[in-house]
Enzyme design. Structure first.
Site, PDB file in Angstrom:
ATOM      1  N   SER A 110       0.804  -1.222   0.000  1.00 34.90           N
ATOM      2  CA  SER A 110       0.000   0.000   0.000  1.00 34.90           C
ATOM      3  C   SER A 110       0.837   1.271   0.000  1.00 34.90           C
ATOM      4  O   SER A 110       1.896   1.342   0.646  1.00 34.90           O
ATOM      5  CB  SER A 110      -0.911   0.025   1.235  1.00 34.90           C
ATOM      6  OG  SER A 110      -1.795  -1.077   1.234  1.00 34.90           O
ATOM      7  N   HIS A 133      -7.478  -0.798   5.835  1.00 32.92           N
ATOM      8  CA  HIS A 133      -7.014  -2.180   6.014  1.00 32.92           C
ATOM      9  C   HIS A 133      -7.133  -2.639   7.473  1.00 32.92           C
ATOM     10  O   HIS A 133      -7.426  -3.819   7.716  1.00 32.92           O
ATOM     11  CB  HIS A 133      -5.573  -2.320   5.523  1.00 32.92           C
ATOM     12  CG  HIS A 133      -5.446  -2.278   4.036  1.00 32.92           C
ATOM     13  ND1 HIS A 133      -5.878  -3.296   3.218  1.00 32.92           N
ATOM     14  CD2 HIS A 133      -4.946  -1.318   3.198  1.00 32.92           C
ATOM     15  CE1 HIS A 133      -5.650  -2.998   1.952  1.00 32.92           C
ATOM     16  NE2 HIS A 133      -5.079  -1.801   1.903  1.00 32.92           N
TER      17      HIS A 133
END
Length: 504
Positions: free
Chosen positions: A336, A434
């Site tokens: 990410s 997340h």
């Protein structure tokens, strides 16, 4: 003689001034009343705002006739959609203000029913429940019926998604400070959440054989790592890659949220190997080389679906798909970006400079190396030199500066992700996403994104959020209920170093 461009500018200036003046007058009252007629000039034979709203927004049926009232003609919804699409941006603002204000909840009826409910508290339960049901019904905004009917006509759902995007823009820009607009947004979000529930969504795998229109939209919507050309796109849907999207029957050919996955031997620590290498473009996949699934990009394509949970469900569905295709696969992780890290760091350096605490961020040895590498004096000049380095990518070209800054930036980044909070949750939006899904903050990766964008946004650092499938429910509950971030030893070690240096 005045030139045509000048005449055009003058006309537009006058029109802009006229719209703003009318809008200001319409919204002037302290209760944000827009009850006076605020009409738009006739465009193509379409009448003014007040007239069309009075015609297409049907009165709320009485409680007794709520299930017996015939639906309005489909033409009313089509007329509303056509009229709204033909408005200028400022006219849309006034139109939505009037819709939300004049066609919302009947507050007088609600107040009367609320009083009646209090009076019935000593009555039998059946009476109390009936009054509660009446109150619940009267709390329905009048425009909700219109929105429901619009959803049933062709293109209606997409229209409402775009309408909510306009409402969100009004709220974020503070063009109108009105609780009525916020209530309209809440109503739209509630309806869209029902229409886009996970059970009504279809999971599609996008391949090179998918329709050209879909492939083009996948390319256009990619927000994390922009697609450079058709060869790049072919690579991202080819061998050792998977691309999935949620679609909805009411919006055919329109991907709602898109997830890109890399199939690798180990958990990737850089994006260059995923989006910039083309060596495996035409090869066959070797199942023995596929041990991990790396979620390297997830993009929501519809601004109007903000806050409607889709991305987390997409990841869960994709995990099930991959487990079915590769039963031996056990490693699932994101790779990410860290948007906002560089700007946060600039603010932190400014704050420490102002407070005279620069020595708390770096060790004495690290400051000495920065001073030597930048030829700057100790104290404020060294802080200014470091800020300048962060604001450019020049330091990436110096092996010495890279070596000096790596431990500094890694621990600062770890603190930004783990320690910086908003209302107790992670400040960084990607981290928050997340962690809500139950992933753990697993590994920070140096030189993970060396693109100009990656360096500018996060000093080239990326992070793996790892999904241990048997722990995601527990981790998600800990985060959402107790605001606890589950992190690996590497991340916690970097956080500890930052706290030690910063005297936190």
């Amino acid at each position: 003689m005045i030139s045509h461009p000048v005449i055009y500018v003058l006309r537009n200036s006058v029109r802009c001034w006229r719209h703003r003046a009318v809008l200001k007058a319409a919204l002037k009252a302290s209760d944000f009343s827009v009850r006076r007629c605020y009409s738009t000039p006739v465009r193509g034979g379409v009448t003014g705002m007040e007239e069309i709203l009075a015609r297409v927004v049907a009165p709320l049926p009485t409680y007794e006739t709520r299930d017996k009232s015939p639906p309005p003609p489909e033409s009313s919804s089509v007329e509303f959609m056509h009229f709204y699409r033909g408005l200028e941006k400022e006219d849309k603002l006034g139109f939505l203000a009037k819709l939300s204000q004049d066609f919302g909840v009947d507050h007088k009826s609600v107040t009367e029913l609320a009083g009646k409910l209090l009076d019935t508290q000593l009555r039998d339960l059946a009476t109390i429940l009936q009054v509660e049901d009446r109150l619940r019904y009267n709390l329905t905004p009048r425009y909700r019926q219109l929105l429901n009917h619009i959803s049933r006509v062709e293109g209606g759902v997409k229209f409402l998604v775009d309408l909510r995007a306009d409402v969100l823009e009004i709220i974020s820009s503070k063009a109108i400070e009105s609780p009525h607009i916020r209530d309209l947004n809440g109503t739209l979000k509630s309806l869209l959440s029902e229409w886009f529930s996970v059970g009504l969504l279809r999971l599609e795998r996008i391949t090179w054989q998918s329709p050209c229109e879909i492939l083009q939209k996948i390319s256009q919507y990619e927000a994390v790592h922009p697609v450079r050309n058709w060869t790049d796109l072919k690579r991202r849907v080819g061998p050792y890659r998977r691309c999935y999207a949620f679609t909805h029957a009411a919006m055919p050919g329109e991907p709602l949220v898109v997830l890109h996955v890399a199939l690798t031997e180990d958990i990737s620590d850089n994006i260059q190997s995923i989006v910039r290498e083309f060596g495996t473009l035409d090869v066959e996949e070797d199942v023995n080389k596929i041990n991990a699934a790396i979620f390297y990009s997830i993009s929501s394509t519809q601004a109007g679906l903000q806050g409607v949970e889709l991305g987390n469900y997409l990841i869960k569905r994709v995990v099930r798909e991959l487990q079915s295709e590769f039963p031996h696969m056990a490693q699932f992780s994101s790779l990410s970006p860290i948007p906002g890290f560089s700007s946060w760091l600039q603010g932190l350096l400014s704050q420490y400079r102002k407070e005279g605490r620069g020595s708390d961020l770096l060790s004495e040895q690290e400051w000495g190396e920065v001073e030597q590498a930048t030829d700057s004096a100790p104290g404020t000049p060294a802080i200014d030199a470091l800020r300048k380095l962060i604001s450019t990518s020049e330091w990436m070209r110096s092996e010495r500066l890279t070596r000096v800054l790596e431990p500094v930036l890694m621990r600062l980044c770890a603190w930004y992700l783990y320690g910086e909070k908003r209302r107790g949750y992670a400040l960084n939006p990607v981290a928050n996403f997340h962690l809500q899904n139950g992933a753990i903050m697993w590994r920070l990766n140096w030189h993970a994104d060396t693109s100009p964008r990656g360096v500018a946004n996060s000093c080239g650092i990326m992070v793996n959020y790892r999904y241990f499938l048997n722990e995601t429910s527990t981790n998600s509950a800990l985060y959402l209920q107790n605001k606890v971030i589950t992190a690996s030893e590497q991340v916690l070690g970097l956080v500890s170093q930052f706290q030690k240096n910063s005297k936190l």
